[in-house]
Motif scaffolding. Structure first.
Motif, mmCIF file in Angstrom:
data_model
loop_
_atom_site.group_PDB
_atom_site.id
_atom_site.type_symbol
_atom_site.label_atom_id
_atom_site.label_comp_id
_atom_site.label_asym_id
_atom_site.label_seq_id
_atom_site.Cartn_x
_atom_site.Cartn_y
_atom_site.Cartn_z
ATOM 1 N N ASN A 29 2.214 10.522 3.656
ATOM 2 C CA ASN A 29 2.272 10.561 2.415
ATOM 3 C C ASN A 29 1.125 11.354 1.905
ATOM 4 O OD1 ASN A 29 4.297 8.617 2.322
ATOM 5 N ND2 ASN A 29 2.958 6.889 1.979
ATOM 6 N N PHE A 30 0.018 11.526 2.087
ATOM 7 C CA PHE A 30 -1.135 12.379 1.652
ATOM 8 C C PHE A 30 -0.773 13.878 1.884
ATOM 9 C CE2 PHE A 30 -5.028 14.704 1.832
ATOM 10 C CZ PHE A 30 -5.590 14.260 0.460
ATOM 11 N N THR A 61 -5.266 2.776 4.514
ATOM 12 C CA THR A 61 -5.066 4.010 3.663
ATOM 13 C C THR A 61 -6.501 4.829 3.820
ATOM 14 O OG1 THR A 61 -3.655 2.843 2.238
ATOM 15 C CG2 THR A 61 -5.034 4.957 1.317
ATOM 16 N N LEU A 71 1.736 14.522 -0.504
ATOM 17 C CA LEU A 71 1.355 14.913 -1.998
ATOM 18 C C LEU A 71 0.536 16.254 -2.069
ATOM 19 C CD1 LEU A 71 0.635 13.516 -4.652
ATOM 20 C CD2 LEU A 71 -1.342 12.366 -3.594
ATOM 21 N N THR A 112 -6.623 17.262 -3.966
ATOM 22 C CA THR A 112 -5.645 16.183 -3.499
ATOM 23 C C THR A 112 -6.368 14.745 -3.277
ATOM 24 O OG1 THR A 112 -3.934 17.570 -3.210
ATOM 25 C CG2 THR A 112 -3.505 15.470 -2.563
ATOM 26 N N LEU A 113 -7.423 15.040 -2.597
ATOM 27 C CA LEU A 113 -8.262 14.074 -2.361
ATOM 28 C C LEU A 113 -8.809 13.264 -3.504
ATOM 29 C CD1 LEU A 113 -10.380 14.618 0.922
ATOM 30 C CD2 LEU A 113 -8.815 13.160 0.796
ATOM 31 N N PRO A 133 -4.163 1.427 -3.305
ATOM 32 C CA PRO A 133 -4.166 1.631 -1.848
ATOM 33 C C PRO A 133 -5.275 1.884 -1.365
ATOM 34 C CG PRO A 133 -2.368 2.837 -3.436
ATOM 35 C CD PRO A 133 -3.348 2.039 -4.520
ATOM 36 N N GLU A 183 0.648 6.673 5.352
ATOM 37 C CA GLU A 183 -0.337 7.151 4.397
ATOM 38 C C GLU A 183 -0.700 8.541 4.737
ATOM 39 O OE1 GLU A 183 0.136 5.093 1.995
ATOM 40 O OE2 GLU A 183 -1.913 5.185 1.383
ATOM 41 N N LEU A 191 1.408 18.717 -4.869
ATOM 42 C CA LEU A 191 0.634 19.260 -5.846
ATOM 43 C C LEU A 191 -0.013 20.774 -5.746
ATOM 44 C CD1 LEU A 191 -2.205 16.388 -5.901
ATOM 45 C CD2 LEU A 191 -0.268 16.941 -7.521
ATOM 46 N N LEU A 250 -7.867 13.470 -6.836
ATOM 47 C CA LEU A 250 -6.811 13.137 -7.709
ATOM 48 C C LEU A 250 -6.182 11.626 -7.131
ATOM 49 C CD1 LEU A 250 -5.177 16.289 -8.728
ATOM 50 C CD2 LEU A 250 -6.529 14.995 -10.070
ATOM 51 N N PHE A 251 -5.808 11.910 -5.818
ATOM 52 C CA PHE A 251 -5.541 10.522 -5.146
ATOM 53 C C PHE A 251 -6.174 9.398 -5.170
ATOM 54 C CE2 PHE A 251 -4.571 7.829 -1.314
ATOM 55 C CZ PHE A 251 -3.368 7.554 -1.844
ATOM 56 N N ILE A 268 2.214 6.461 -6.737
ATOM 57 C CA ILE A 268 1.182 7.611 -7.135
ATOM 58 C C ILE A 268 1.826 8.926 -7.004
ATOM 59 C CG2 ILE A 268 -0.851 8.642 -6.817
ATOM 60 C CD1 ILE A 268 -1.815 5.616 -6.126
ATOM 61 N N MET A 269 2.499 9.171 -5.847
ATOM 62 C CA MET A 269 3.088 10.373 -5.505
ATOM 63 C C MET A 269 4.152 10.799 -6.410
ATOM 64 S SD MET A 269 3.365 9.911 -1.565
ATOM 65 C CE MET A 269 4.351 11.574 -1.250
ATOM 66 N N THR A 293 0.839 -1.316 0.094
ATOM 67 C CA THR A 293 0.035 0.113 -0.054
ATOM 68 C C THR A 293 0.955 1.196 -0.067
ATOM 69 O OG1 THR A 293 -1.782 -1.135 1.216
ATOM 70 C CG2 THR A 293 -1.607 1.244 1.196
ATOM 71 N N VAL A 294 1.871 1.238 0.928
ATOM 72 C CA VAL A 294 2.528 2.467 1.120
ATOM 73 C C VAL A 294 3.504 2.523 -0.312
ATOM 74 C CG1 VAL A 294 4.628 3.416 2.313
ATOM 75 C CG2 VAL A 294 2.795 2.254 3.476
ATOM 76 N N PHE A 314 3.431 22.260 -7.521
ATOM 77 C CA PHE A 314 3.555 21.855 -8.783
ATOM 78 C C PHE A 314 2.480 21.705 -9.731
ATOM 79 C CE2 PHE A 314 7.353 19.510 -6.970
ATOM 80 C CZ PHE A 314 8.307 20.637 -7.143
ATOM 81 N N LEU A 315 1.335 21.779 -9.037
ATOM 82 C CA LEU A 315 0.132 21.967 -9.988
ATOM 83 C C LEU A 315 -0.958 23.065 -9.768
ATOM 84 C CD1 LEU A 315 -1.665 20.298 -12.014
ATOM 85 C CD2 LEU A 315 -2.652 19.178 -10.194
ATOM 86 N N TYR A 316 -1.305 23.140 -8.512
ATOM 87 C CA TYR A 316 -2.339 23.986 -8.238
ATOM 88 C C TYR A 316 -2.100 25.579 -8.340
ATOM 89 C CZ TYR A 316 -4.704 19.795 -6.223
ATOM 90 O OH TYR A 316 -5.045 18.833 -6.022
ATOM 91 N N LEU A 323 2.386 11.431 -9.910
ATOM 92 C CA LEU A 323 1.627 12.817 -9.930
ATOM 93 C C LEU A 323 2.822 13.954 -9.911
ATOM 94 C CD1 LEU A 323 -1.389 12.193 -7.681
ATOM 95 C CD2 LEU A 323 -1.577 12.769 -10.208
ATOM 96 N N THR A 347 1.222 4.112 -2.899
ATOM 97 C CA THR A 347 1.233 5.407 -2.831
ATOM 98 C C THR A 347 2.237 6.203 -3.122
ATOM 99 O OG1 THR A 347 -0.442 4.745 -0.808
ATOM 100 C CG2 THR A 347 0.472 7.158 -0.860
ATOM 101 N N TRP A 348 3.744 5.738 -2.775
ATOM 102 C CA TRP A 348 4.765 6.412 -3.281
ATOM 103 C C TRP A 348 4.658 6.394 -4.873
ATOM 104 C CZ3 TRP A 348 8.663 3.663 0.530
ATOM 105 C CH2 TRP A 348 8.471 4.249 1.924
ATOM 106 N N CYS A 390 3.016 16.252 -12.722
ATOM 107 C CA CYS A 390 2.616 17.764 -12.672
ATOM 108 C C CYS A 390 3.988 18.804 -12.778
ATOM 109 C CB CYS A 390 2.115 17.953 -11.430
ATOM 110 S SG CYS A 390 0.515 17.227 -11.347
#
Lengths: 232, 249
Positions: free
Chosen positions: B14-15, A106, B18, A80-81, A100, B11, B22, A83-84, A25-26, A18-19, B25-27, A29, A22-23, A33
C-alpha cells in the motif's frame, strides 16, 4: 493488546481495519491530489494550488536542508512518509476508525521500508562496493556495531511511532470511559499535536538515515561531519 | 504487539502504491508547475537582463555617437566658420568691386552730367551771346559797315585756294547755274561794279550777277554761285554762335 479482527478476506489474505484504513487514506490522498492538480496554473494559482505548492515546497525545502544534492530524488519517498504518517496518526480521531500507525504491522512495514531505502539510495549514490565499505570503516571491528545499529534504529523507528499512537488512543479511550463527554477534548487536542510531532519525527529520522547512507562515503572524503540519527 | 504478516506485507504494498500515486498526482505536477514558474521567472529575469544589457549597449552607443556628433559638430563649425570667413571675404571683395564699379559708373554719370551741364551752360551762354551779339550787330549794322564787309569779302576772294576756285569754275560751267549777290542794304552801282569785276577776274569769266536785298543779313554780302555760297554778313556771324553751341566747340 488485542489482536485486530479480520474484516473480510481476499483469497488467502485477511483484510484488517488497518489495511482498510490505509486504503481509505490512499483513496482520499489519491483522489484529492488528482482533483487538486487537474488545473494547475503557472500564472494564476488558486487557494488550493497555493496550499498544495506550499506543502510540497515545505517538504522539498526540509529535504534540501538535510541533503541539498538530492531533494528531488528523495521527495516522493520521504514526502509520502510524512503525509501518510500525518493522515494515519490523525485517522484515530474520527470515531469508529482505527489509526493504521497504531498497529505495529504498519509501523514495522514503514520501518522496514526506511531500512531498505537507506541501502537503496546509498548504493545508488555511491555504488554497492563503496557503500558496503563504510560498514568496515574506520576499522572492521566496528562492523557488528554498525549492523546492530542498523537493526536497532529500525526497530526503534517502528516501536516509537506504534507506541506513541497506541498510547494516545489508549489514553483517550480510558479518559472517555472514566470522565464525562467533553472531558477528553483536551486529550484529543494533545492527540492532534502528538500525531503531527510523531509524523514529523518519523519522516525526519527516515530522511536523516537515508542522508547518512548517501553521504557515508562522501563524508569520509570531506571534513563535514555526517548527520547523525539521534533518537528523541 | 503482535505483527500480522499479511497486514505487514499489504502495508508495504500500500505504501509503495501511495508513493506512486502521490508521485504521479501530486509531486510531479506541482514540481513541474513550480519549475515552469521558476523558468518563467528566470526567463523574465534573463529578458530583463538582456534588455538592460541592450539598454546599456545602446546607452554606450548613444554616448559614443553623441561624442562623435559633438566632434563632427565642432569640426563642422570650424569648417563652417572658415567657409564663412572665405565667403565673407569673397562677398566683401565682390561688394568692394561692385562699389568700385558703381563708383566708377557714378563718376562717369556725374562726369556725363557735368559735361551735359557744361554743354548746356555753354549752349545757353552762346545763345545769350548770340542774342547779345545779334542785338549789338543789329544796332551796328549800317551801309558803311556793309561796305566795309564787302571790302573784306573781296579781299578774302583773292585769297581763295586754287582748288576752291576750280570748284567754283566747275559750278559755273553748268548752264543752269546762276550768280546771285544778296545784301542787307541796297548797293550802289559802283560797289556792284567792283563786286562784278572782282568775281569775273577771280573766276576768269565775265559774270552778270543778279543783286538782291535781304535785311535778315543785318549787314554784309552773300554771293551764291550755283550750289556754292561765299558770304560775309553779320547774321551769318551771329549764327556761328549757334553752330558752335550745337557742335560743342
Amino acid at each position: 493488546m488485542e489482536e485486530l479482527e479480520v474484516l473480510f478476506r481476499l483469497g488467502p489474505f485477511g483484510i484488517t481495519r488497518t489495511v482498510v484504513g490505509t486504503w481509505g487514506i490512499m483513496l482520499v490522498l489519491g483522489l484529492g491530489c488528482r482533483l487538486a492538480t487537474l488545473r494547475l496554473s503557472v500564472e494564476r494559482p488558486g487557494l488550493l494550488q497555493t496550499a498544495l505548492e506550499g506543502i510540497v515546497q515545505t517538504i522539498h525545502g526540509a529535504i534540501a536542508s538535510v541533503l541539498p544534492e538530492h531533494p528531488d530524488r528523495l521527495l516522493p519517498f520521504v514526502g509520502t512518509l510524512w503525509l501518510f504518517a500525518v493522515f494515519a496518526n490523525l485517522l484515530g480521531l474520527i470515531p469508529g476508525l482505527h489509526a493504521p500507525t497504531g498497529d505495529l504491522s504498519t509501523t514495522a512495514a514503514l520501518a522496514v521500508l526506511v531500512f531498505l531505502s537507506v541501502h537503496w539510495f546509498g548504493i545508488r549514490a555511491s555504488g554497492w562496493r563503496r557503500y558496503l565499505h563504510h560498514y568496515v570503516a574506520p576499522s572492521p571491528i566496528l562492523l557488528p556495531f554498525h549492523v546492530l545499529g542498523e537493526f536497532s534504529r529500525t526497530l526503534a523507528l517502528a516501536i516509537r511511532l506504534f507506541g506513541n499512537i497506541m498510547s494516545l488512543e489508549m489514553a483517550a479511550l480510558l479518559v472517555l470511559l472514566v470522565a464525562g463527554f467533553l472531558v477528553p477534548v483536551p486529550i484529543l487536542m494533545l492527540h492532534v499535536i502528538e500525531a503531527l510531532v510523531q509524523a514529523f519525527i518519523f519522516g525526519m529520522l527516515a530522511l536523516i538515515y537515508i542522508a547518512g547512507g548517501m553521504q557515508s562515503v562522501a563524508d569520509r572524503e570531506s571534513p563535514t561531519p555526517p548527520p547523525t540519527g539521534n533518537t528523541p | 504487539m503482535n505483527i500480522d504478516w499479511t497486514t505487514f506485507a499489504l502495508e508495504i504494498v500500500n505504501f509503495l502504491a501511495l508513493v506512486w500515486i502521490l508521485q504521479r498526482f501530486l509531486y510531479r505536477p506541482v514540481m513541474d508547475t513550480l519549475r515552469a514558474r521558476r523558468e518563467g521567472v528566470e526567463r523574465t529575469l534573463a529578458e530583463a537582463r538582456a534588455s538592460e544589457q541592450r539598454a546599456r549597449a545602446l546607452q554606450v552607443q548613444f554616448e559614443d555617437r553623441l561624442a562623435e556628433w559633438n566632434r563632427e559638430k565642432t569640426a563642422a563649425r570650424v569648417a563652417l566658420e572658415a567657409e564663412f570667413g572665405r565667403e565673407r571675404a569673397r562677398r566683401l571683395e565682390e561688394i568692394e568691386q561692385e562699389c568700385r564699379e558703381e563708383k566708377a559708373r557714378h563718376a562717369a554719370v556725374e562726369a556725363h552730367h557735368a559735361r551735359e551741364l557744361q554743354r548746356d551752360l555753354e549752349t545757353r551762354a552762346l545763345a545769350q551771346a548770340r542774342r547779345f551779339t545779334a542785338a549789338l550787330l543789329a544796332r551796328l549794322a549800317t551801309p558803311a559797315l556793309e561796305e566795309r564787309l564787302v571790302e573784306l569779302l573781296l579781299a578774302d576772294l583773292g585769297s581763295l585756294g586754287e582748288q576752291q576756285v576750280r570748284g567754283l569754275r566747275d559750278a559755273l560751267a553748268d548752264p543752269a547755274a546762276s550768280v546771285r549777290v544778296t545784301s542787307a542794304f541796297v548797293l550802289d552801282e559802283a560797289l556792284r561794279a567792283r563786286i562784278t569785276d572782282a568775281l569775273s577776274e577771280r573766276l576768269g569769266t565775265r559774270l552778270s550777277p543778279r543783286f538782291e536785298q535781304d535785311p535778315a543779313l543785318l549787314a554784309g554780302l552773300r554771293v551764291s554761285l550755283g550750289p556754292w555760297h561765299l558770304q560775309l554778313d553779320l547774321a551769318d556771324e551771329a549764327n556761328a554762335f549757334d553752330g558752335a553751341a550745337r557742335h560743342g566747340d
